[in-house]
Design a protein around this motif. Structure first.
Motif, PDB file in Angstrom:
ATOM      1  N   ILE A  63     -32.599   6.064 -35.313  1.00 25.81           N
ATOM      2  CA  ILE A  63     -32.365   5.838 -33.885  1.00 25.81           C
ATOM      3  C   ILE A  63     -30.917   6.168 -33.521  1.00 25.81           C
ATOM      4  CG2 ILE A  63     -32.446   4.134 -32.020  1.00 25.81           C
ATOM      5  CD1 ILE A  63     -35.178   4.973 -33.272  1.00 25.81           C
ATOM      6  N   LEU A  64     -29.998   5.915 -34.420  1.00 28.14           N
ATOM      7  CA  LEU A  64     -28.595   6.213 -34.178  1.00 28.14           C
ATOM      8  C   LEU A  64     -28.172   7.540 -34.791  1.00 28.14           C
ATOM      9  CD1 LEU A  64     -27.073   2.651 -34.667  1.00 28.14           C
ATOM     10  CD2 LEU A  64     -27.509   3.867 -32.527  1.00 28.14           C
ATOM     11  N   VAL A  65     -29.128   8.299 -35.301  1.00 32.21           N
ATOM     12  CA  VAL A  65     -28.863   9.626 -35.857  1.00 32.21           C
ATOM     13  C   VAL A  65     -29.434  10.679 -34.917  1.00 32.21           C
ATOM     14  CG1 VAL A  65     -29.264  11.206 -37.781  1.00 32.21           C
ATOM     15  CG2 VAL A  65     -28.937   8.767 -38.223  1.00 32.21           C
ATOM     16  N   ARG A  66     -28.582  11.560 -34.448  1.00 35.45           N
ATOM     17  CA  ARG A  66     -29.066  12.662 -33.609  1.00 35.45           C
ATOM     18  C   ARG A  66     -29.683  13.762 -34.463  1.00 35.45           C
ATOM     19  NH1 ARG A  66     -24.587  14.661 -29.470  1.00 35.45           N
ATOM     20  NH2 ARG A  66     -26.309  16.085 -29.050  1.00 35.45           N
ATOM     21  N   SER A  67     -28.979  14.150 -35.532  1.00 37.91           N
ATOM     22  CA  SER A  67     -29.491  15.215 -36.387  1.00 37.91           C
ATOM     23  C   SER A  67     -28.785  15.169 -37.733  1.00 37.91           C
ATOM     24  CB  SER A  67     -29.269  16.594 -35.734  1.00 37.91           C
ATOM     25  OG  SER A  67     -27.878  16.859 -35.581  1.00 37.91           O
ATOM     26  N   ILE A  68     -29.301  15.947 -38.673  1.00 37.66           N
ATOM     27  CA  ILE A  68     -28.621  16.126 -39.952  1.00 37.66           C
ATOM     28  C   ILE A  68     -28.507  17.623 -40.189  1.00 37.66           C
ATOM     29  CG2 ILE A  68     -30.697  15.960 -41.395  1.00 37.66           C
ATOM     30  CD1 ILE A  68     -28.817  14.323 -43.363  1.00 37.66           C
ATOM     31  N   VAL A  69     -27.328  18.047 -40.626  1.00 36.04           N
ATOM     32  CA  VAL A  69     -26.974  19.461 -40.659  1.00 36.04           C
ATOM     33  C   VAL A  69     -26.543  19.845 -42.068  1.00 36.04           C
ATOM     34  CG1 VAL A  69     -25.407  21.205 -39.706  1.00 36.04           C
ATOM     35  CG2 VAL A  69     -26.217  19.329 -38.244  1.00 36.04           C
ATOM     36  N   GLU A  70     -27.135  20.901 -42.593  1.00 34.51           N
ATOM     37  CA  GLU A  70     -26.701  21.428 -43.882  1.00 34.51           C
ATOM     38  C   GLU A  70     -25.270  21.955 -43.732  1.00 34.51           C
ATOM     39  OE1 GLU A  70     -29.058  24.051 -47.020  1.00 34.51           O
ATOM     40  OE2 GLU A  70     -28.321  25.260 -45.316  1.00 34.51           O
ATOM     41  N   TYR A  71     -24.376  21.421 -44.523  1.00 30.81           N
ATOM     42  CA  TYR A  71     -22.946  21.734 -44.376  1.00 30.81           C
ATOM     43  C   TYR A  71     -22.652  23.153 -44.848  1.00 30.81           C
ATOM     44  CZ  TYR A  71     -17.877  21.365 -45.083  1.00 30.81           C
ATOM     45  OH  TYR A  71     -16.519  21.562 -45.053  1.00 30.81           O
ATOM     46  N   TRP A  72     -22.106  23.974 -43.934  1.00 31.50           N
ATOM     47  CA  TRP A  72     -21.678  25.323 -44.295  1.00 31.50           C
ATOM     48  C   TRP A  72     -20.166  25.449 -44.272  1.00 31.50           C
ATOM     49  CZ3 TRP A  72     -24.957  30.171 -42.840  1.00 31.50           C
ATOM     50  CH2 TRP A  72     -26.262  29.997 -43.325  1.00 31.50           C
ATOM     51  N   GLY A  73     -19.504  24.579 -43.536  1.00 31.51           N
ATOM     52  CA  GLY A  73     -18.048  24.656 -43.514  1.00 31.51           C
ATOM     53  C   GLY A  73     -17.449  23.798 -42.417  1.00 31.51           C
ATOM     54  N   SER A  74     -16.146  23.574 -42.517  1.00 23.31           N
ATOM     55  CA  SER A  74     -15.386  22.861 -41.484  1.00 23.31           C
ATOM     56  C   SER A  74     -13.925  23.239 -41.616  1.00 23.31           C
ATOM     57  CB  SER A  74     -15.563  21.345 -41.613  1.00 23.31           C
ATOM     58  OG  SER A  74     -14.952  20.862 -42.799  1.00 23.31           O
ATOM     59  N   GLY A  75     -13.176  22.947 -40.568  1.00 25.60           N
ATOM     60  CA  GLY A  75     -11.748  23.237 -40.600  1.00 25.60           C
ATOM     61  C   GLY A  75     -11.078  22.750 -39.348  1.00 25.60           C
ATOM     62  N   SER A  76      -9.773  22.670 -39.398  1.00 26.96           N
ATOM     63  CA  SER A  76      -9.030  22.252 -38.203  1.00 26.96           C
ATOM     64  C   SER A  76      -8.871  23.411 -37.215  1.00 26.96           C
ATOM     65  CB  SER A  76      -7.659  21.700 -38.590  1.00 26.96           C
ATOM     66  OG  SER A  76      -6.923  22.663 -39.326  1.00 26.96           O
ATOM     67  N   THR A  77      -9.124  24.645 -37.710  1.00 29.23           N
ATOM     68  CA  THR A  77      -9.124  25.832 -36.848  1.00 29.23           C
ATOM     69  C   THR A  77     -10.348  26.671 -37.210  1.00 29.23           C
ATOM     70  OG1 THR A  77      -7.870  27.198 -38.397  1.00 29.23           O
ATOM     71  CG2 THR A  77      -6.591  25.860 -36.834  1.00 29.23           C
ATOM     72  N   TYR A  78     -10.675  27.622 -36.332  1.00 30.53           N
ATOM     73  CA  TYR A  78     -11.785  28.507 -36.642  1.00 30.53           C
ATOM     74  C   TYR A  78     -11.463  29.398 -37.838  1.00 30.53           C
ATOM     75  CZ  TYR A  78     -14.838  27.221 -32.790  1.00 30.53           C
ATOM     76  OH  TYR A  78     -15.696  26.529 -31.970  1.00 30.53           O
ATOM     77  N   VAL A 168     -31.223  20.775 -40.145  1.00 33.65           N
ATOM     78  CA  VAL A 168     -32.415  20.653 -40.999  1.00 33.65           C
ATOM     79  C   VAL A 168     -33.331  19.508 -40.582  1.00 33.65           C
ATOM     80  CG1 VAL A 168     -31.241  21.700 -42.968  1.00 33.65           C
ATOM     81  CG2 VAL A 168     -31.220  19.215 -42.714  1.00 33.65           C
ATOM     82  N   GLY A 169     -32.869  18.612 -39.718  1.00 28.69           N
ATOM     83  CA  GLY A 169     -33.709  17.508 -39.285  1.00 28.69           C
ATOM     84  C   GLY A 169     -33.099  16.762 -38.124  1.00 28.69           C
ATOM     85  N   ARG A 170     -33.945  16.021 -37.416  1.00 28.54           N
ATOM     86  CA  ARG A 170     -33.492  15.236 -36.270  1.00 28.54           C
ATOM     87  C   ARG A 170     -34.014  13.818 -36.365  1.00 28.54           C
ATOM     88  NH1 ARG A 170     -31.040  18.579 -32.853  1.00 28.54           N
ATOM     89  NH2 ARG A 170     -31.664  20.773 -32.791  1.00 28.54           N
ATOM     90  N   GLY A 171     -33.280  12.912 -35.711  1.00 30.22           N
ATOM     91  CA  GLY A 171     -33.716  11.531 -35.634  1.00 30.22           C
ATOM     92  C   GLY A 171     -34.791  11.362 -34.573  1.00 30.22           C
ATOM     93  N   SER A 172     -35.046  10.109 -34.213  1.00 32.51           N
ATOM     94  CA  SER A 172     -36.118   9.808 -33.254  1.00 32.51           C
ATOM     95  C   SER A 172     -35.573   9.126 -32.004  1.00 32.51           C
ATOM     96  CB  SER A 172     -37.171   8.909 -33.917  1.00 32.51           C
ATOM     97  OG  SER A 172     -37.868   9.591 -34.915  1.00 32.51           O
ATOM     98  N   ARG A 173     -34.497   9.658 -31.476  1.00 28.42           N
ATOM     99  CA  ARG A 173     -33.901   9.023 -30.303  1.00 28.42           C
ATOM    100  C   ARG A 173     -34.780   9.121 -29.059  1.00 28.42           C
ATOM    101  NH1 ARG A 173     -29.261   6.873 -30.214  1.00 28.42           N
ATOM    102  NH2 ARG A 173     -28.753   7.376 -28.047  1.00 28.42           N
ATOM    103  N   GLU A 174     -35.766   9.998 -29.093  1.00 30.85           N
ATOM    104  CA  GLU A 174     -36.689  10.068 -27.955  1.00 30.85           C
ATOM    105  C   GLU A 174     -37.481   8.775 -27.793  1.00 30.85           C
ATOM    106  OE1 GLU A 174     -39.038  11.236 -31.529  1.00 30.85           O
ATOM    107  OE2 GLU A 174     -37.047  11.750 -30.752  1.00 30.85           O
ATOM    108  N   LEU A 175     -37.549   7.972 -28.860  1.00 33.01           N
ATOM    109  CA  LEU A 175     -38.268   6.696 -28.770  1.00 33.01           C
ATOM    110  C   LEU A 175     -37.567   5.718 -27.829  1.00 33.01           C
ATOM    111  CD1 LEU A 175     -39.272   6.107 -32.511  1.00 33.01           C
ATOM    112  CD2 LEU A 175     -40.728   6.902 -30.624  1.00 33.01           C
ATOM    113  N   ILE A 176     -36.271   5.894 -27.656  1.00 34.58           N
ATOM    114  CA  ILE A 176     -35.532   5.009 -26.744  1.00 34.58           C
ATOM    115  C   ILE A 176     -36.100   5.154 -25.337  1.00 34.58           C
ATOM    116  CG2 ILE A 176     -33.276   4.472 -25.742  1.00 34.58           C
ATOM    117  CD1 ILE A 176     -32.036   5.593 -28.338  1.00 34.58           C
ATOM    118  N   ASP A 177     -36.405   6.377 -24.959  1.00 36.93           N
ATOM    119  CA  ASP A 177     -36.997   6.607 -23.634  1.00 36.93           C
ATOM    120  C   ASP A 177     -38.444   6.127 -23.598  1.00 36.93           C
ATOM    121  OD1 ASP A 177     -36.914   7.949 -20.917  1.00 36.93           O
ATOM    122  OD2 ASP A 177     -38.551   9.071 -21.859  1.00 36.93           O
ATOM    123  N   ARG A 178     -39.170   6.353 -24.679  1.00 38.84           N
ATOM    124  CA  ARG A 178     -40.580   5.933 -24.723  1.00 38.84           C
ATOM    125  C   ARG A 178     -40.708   4.426 -24.530  1.00 38.84           C
ATOM    126  NH1 ARG A 178     -45.773   6.575 -26.513  1.00 38.84           N
ATOM    127  NH2 ARG A 178     -46.581   5.026 -27.965  1.00 38.84           N
TER     128      ARG A 178
END
Length: 450
Positions: A63-78, A168-178
């Motif tokens: 419910i508090l997770v929007r999505s989960i993302v396979e990590y490809w990279g991160s940085g303080s700049t592009y 790669v996946g999403r939570g069930s936040r749509e249930l909050i509206d349901r």
């Protein structure tokens, strides 16, 4: 193990890790992460999971997770981000010809459509040749510029972190509206909001094959959310008018039953009953896999138990009113006396210690005075282990979602390790109702003020 980015909703930050850890148990997924790296001011957490399939399974009822993302990279700049992504070009080949789309977001700042398009074009080095498909693509890639929260009026200049990966996946936040209470056919003045009810169902590990009970059922919010996840549920309350919908509550339409029909949960919500949980009719022994409840602590409704001012316990009334025994009337409410908050919680823990199966969970709300709360205020019991303690602040007071697990079967000689016996002072929930309505003013003769 591969890295993934858990993308949390930026709500109820103190609840997020507790729910995530409950999901690992519900879905039987091994997750490794550095708890010290969790920052409540950030919606992102790096975790390690065996596979993308396991990652998607982990968050599917979050419910508090929007999505989960396979990590490809991160940085303080592009430039830093691109350098990390370029180190694993073997990842790109799998998606070179498939349909895809990019989702570009910012946390703490709004991006224009022009800025989003420019960001997407900057990833052209990936060499994707497949069609762009905004609905149901074979692969979705996520870019987020994290600026962070700011209380300053000046605009943000640069992001503190830029995240990139494959969704790669999403939570069930749509249930909050349901389960939005505004859409329910029946609700009362103590109805719990949908998001918190769903979080509690996860904390309780509600699932098919388990039995969940709410001893202060009110209008039945927890029955619905727990049963949505497949649990059989039942509840009771001292006030049958709330269950039946005959107490003047808004949208009185056959009480709880109207909501069960609305959500088609009649087969999973087994029944409701009217009695004082202090004098309950349950047989001895372990009955429930979870107890999920919001004890009436007095902000909107004060806790009551059977009794009269003279100290006697009322038996069944045989008074005849309009030709009907009074206790059979739809608007009947038995003689009651106030039920002090600390006593409610002590009795609730004793009840859970007896009626939960080993490994079963107690999930309940504990109100506290913010300035006086200490961690040791949370009531303890030798049969129960504290699993999570999450705060929802309201200024001068807070309510805490307490999750406990039954770890032992106690003999009749074991006793409650109550807060009164273990603290040198009253806990921050003592006499909460009275203190709430006096705005938490202290007695001028209180030695702590002198």
């Amino acid at each position: 193990m591969p890295k993934f980015i858990v993308h949390f909703a930026h709500f109820h930050e103190d609840f997020r890790l507790a729910e995530l850890e409950a999901l690992t148990l519900l879905e039987d997924v091994v997750v490794e992460y550095d708890r010290a790296s969790y920052n409540p001011e950030s919606p992102f957490l790096i975790v390690e999971i065996e596979s993308a399939l396991q990652a998607a399974k982990l968050v599917r009822r979050g419910i508090l997770v929007r999505s989960i993302v396979e990590y490809w990279g991160s940085g303080s700049t592009y430039e830093e981000l691109f350098a990390e992504v370029r180190r694993q070009p073997e990842r790109w080949a799998e998606y070179k010809s498939c349909s895809f789309k990019f989702t570009v977001e910012a946390f703490g700042k709004s991006l224009s459509q022009k800025e989003k398009i420019s960001t997407i074009e900057s990833f052209s080095f990936l060499g994707f040749e497949g069609p762009i498909r905004m609905k149901n693509p074979s692969a979705e890639f996520f870019v987020c510029e994290e600026y962070g929260e700011s209380h300053e009026p000046l605009p943000f200049e640069t992001p503190r972190r830029i995240w990139f990966g494959r969704v790669v996946g999403r939570g069930s936040r749509e249930l909050i509206d349901r389960f939005d209470v505004k859409k329910r056919k029946y609700l009362g003045n103590t109805t719990m909001d949908a998001e918190l009810s769903l979080i509690m169902a996860n904390q309780a590990l509600a699932r098919p094959g388990c039995l969940v009970y709410d001893p202060f059922v009110g209008t039945g919010s927890f029955l619905m959310t727990c049963s949505h996840f497949g649990a059989s549920s039942m509840g009771s309350d001292i006030d049958g008018r709330q269950i039946r919908g005959t107490a003047g509550f808004r949208r009185d339409v056959d009480g709880i039953n109207a909501n069960l029909a609305q959500y088609q949960l009649q087969d999973l919500v087994l029944d409701t009953a009217v009695f004082d949980v202090c004098r309950n009719p349950w047989r001895d022994g372990m009955l429930f896999d979870a107890i999920v409840t919001d004890p009436p602590y007095g902000v909107r409704a004060g806790a009551k138990r059977l009794g009269r001012k003279n100290g006697t316990i009322p038996e069944r009334s045989l008074r005849i009113v309009d030709g009907e025994e009074s206790h059979r009337r739809a608007d009947y409410y038995p003689p009651t006396i106030p039920y002090e908050m600390s006593d409610v919680i002590s009795d609730l823990l004793e009840f859970a210690a007896e009626k939960l199966v080993v490994g079963g969970r107690l999930v309940y709300w504990l109100p506290t005075v913010a300035d006086e709360y200490e961690p040791e205020d949370v009531p303890a019991h030798p049969a129960l282990r504290l699993v999570a303690n999450s705060e929802q602040p309201f200024g001068s007071w807070s309510r805490r979602l307490i999750t406990m697990e039954k770890i032992a079967i106690l003999s009749d000689t074991d006793h409650l390790l109550s807060e009164q016996g273990s603290l040198a002072r009253d806990p921050a929930h003592k006499n909460f109702r009275d203190r709430y309505f006096t705005k938490f003013k202290r007695d001028p003769e209180d030695p702590e003020l002198n």
